[in-house]
Design a protein around this motif. Structure first.
Motif, PDB file in Angstrom:
ATOM      1  N   ALA A 122       0.828  -1.206   0.000  1.00 28.69           N
ATOM      2  CA  ALA A 122       0.000   0.000   0.000  1.00 28.69           C
ATOM      3  C   ALA A 122       0.864   1.258   0.000  1.00 28.69           C
ATOM      4  N   ILE A 140      -1.374   6.322   7.698  1.00 24.70           N
ATOM      5  CA  ILE A 140      -2.735   6.027   7.238  1.00 24.70           C
ATOM      6  C   ILE A 140      -2.733   4.928   6.185  1.00 24.70           C
ATOM      7  N   VAL A 141      -1.852   5.057   5.199  1.00 28.51           N
ATOM      8  CA  VAL A 141      -1.820   4.094   4.101  1.00 28.51           C
ATOM      9  C   VAL A 141      -1.360   2.716   4.586  1.00 28.51           C
ATOM     10  N   ILE A 144      -4.205   0.969   6.399  1.00 30.80           N
ATOM     11  CA  ILE A 144      -5.199   0.435   5.467  1.00 30.80           C
ATOM     12  C   ILE A 144      -4.675  -0.827   4.778  1.00 30.80           C
ATOM     13  N   GLY A 145      -3.417  -0.781   4.325  1.00 30.48           N
ATOM     14  CA  GLY A 145      -2.843  -1.932   3.627  1.00 30.48           C
ATOM     15  C   GLY A 145      -2.711  -3.151   4.521  1.00 30.48           C
ATOM     16  N   ALA A 147      -4.440  -3.848   7.290  1.00 36.69           N
ATOM     17  CA  ALA A 147      -5.763  -4.354   7.638  1.00 36.69           C
ATOM     18  C   ALA A 147      -6.398  -5.097   6.462  1.00 36.69           C
ATOM     19  N   ALA A 148      -6.232  -4.546   5.251  1.00 38.31           N
ATOM     20  CA  ALA A 148      -6.791  -5.202   4.069  1.00 38.31           C
ATOM     21  C   ALA A 148      -6.150  -6.570   3.844  1.00 38.31           C
TER      22      ALA A 148
END
Length: 353
Positions: A122, A140-141, A144-145, A147-148
């Motif tokens: 990410a 932030i990125v 997200i990466g 968790a995804a």
């Protein structure tokens, strides 16, 4: 219940230590953590005496006047760095313990199961497409990466009539991690500017700690710790095997999902704050098992001490050996963790999970 099952359910001792000896070890670990935290405040790019540290904490000056920068150096830089080391060390260690319990795999940790690869992928994509450059953006990125990737591992590991199983989780994490690592390399290789920006985040470190950057992630880490404590008893039951745990009244899928959610919150949050730091989540749970046995209630509690101790001590070592520069903590933990892990494996100290 056999002696083997009792050990796997958390009733077996680690070193066979009595309650008093175990208590002494815990007190010693707490004292050691206090010492390395003090050293973390004392040591840095410039020499700071104990009196100056005391003055920095007791003075009302803001560090821009007659204090010659001491207040700013200690309070604004070193204290947040130490606090971040404590948070990330505890989060990585507990996350590793949860993952090893969910997978029943002694090699499980955030890096091996693809979460770090998801965060890295990410970050690289964001650098290449939108020019990611600030710590807040990285955080932030990466969050997200990571968790995804964790959600995708869960979905892949749950496919099929047998549902979620430790073997399928492990295979899904290994395959996804390898695929994302390859894609990350494919994006970076043609782009020298991406490699130059990414390499500073990739190493993993806590030198850029700021309270305002930590604040948004702390609630997520707290929820992760709460889920970890709540999951400890269920993990003890899962260690007996799915059928035995179900027979004892445990909802296997629900127990795994709660523990996995806690592990994801802790690992993704720590990776977002400090980058991909290896070996903490892999080695620390094994060290805790050696001391307190297989009871996850004790393992998780001890991980909250040993993890911060390892990470903060590694950060201090990195500052001392390269003064006035820094060796990032991710490099030092790898140098310390790899030999320790090999020693545990060779001497048979990697206890079953």
């Amino acid at each position: 219940m056999t002696s083997r099952q009792r050990r796997r359910a958390g009733t077996g001792p680690g070193l066979g230590l009595g309650a008093g000896t175990t208590g002494i070890i815990i007190v010693a670990l707490m004292a050691a953590l206090a010492v390395v935290c003090a050293l973390s405040v004392l040591f840095g790019s410039r020499a700071v005496t104990f009196d100056q540290v005391v003055y920095a904490f007791t003075s009302s000056a803001d560090g821009t006047g007659g204090t010659d920068g001491i207040v700013s150096e200690v309070v604004r830089l070193r204290v947040p760095r130490t606090v971040l080391g404590i948070l990330v060390g505890a989060a990585l260690a507990v996350s590793g313990a949860l993952m090893q319990g969910v997978m029943r795999n002694p090699l499980a940790d955030p890096s091996i199961l693809g979460l770090n690869s998801g965060a890295a992928f990410a970050v690289v994509c964001a650098i290449a497409t939108i020019g990611l450059s600030t710590p807040a953006q990285y955080m932030i990125v990466a969050l997200i990466g990571g968790a995804a990737a964790a959600i995708l591992v869960w979905v892949l590991g749950s496919i099929g009539r047998t549902g979620a199983t430790p073997l399928k989780f492990t295979l899904a994490g290994a395959v996804l991690g390898s695929a994302l690592a390859s894609l990350t390399s494919a994006i970076m290789l043609p782009r020298a500017d991406v490699i130059s920006t990414y390499r500073f985040w990739q190493v993993g470190g806590i030198s850029g700690a700021r309270f305002n950057l930590m604040a948004p992630v702390v609630p997520m880490l707290l929820i992760g710790f709460i889920l970890a404590v709540f999951s400890a008893r269920q993990l003890n039951m899962l260690a007996l095997g799915d059928q035995m745990a179900a027979g004892l009244g445990v909802s296997v899928t629900r127990a795994r999902a709660i523990a996995w959610a806690g592990a994801v919150l802790l690992s993704a949050g720590s990776t977002a704050l400090a980058g991909p730091i290896g070996f903490v989540g892999l080695v620390v749970p094994h060290a805790a098992r050696i001391i307190v046995g297989s009871d996850y209630r004790r393992i998780i509690g001890l991980c909250m001490l040993i993890g911060p101790l390892l990470l903060v001590a590694s950060d201090v070592i990195g500052r001392v050996i390269s003064r006035p520069g820094d060796v990032e903590v991710g490099i030092v933990t790898a140098l310390i963790g790899a030999p320790v892990f090999i020693a545990l494996a060779r001497t048979g100290k990697m206890t079953e999970v």
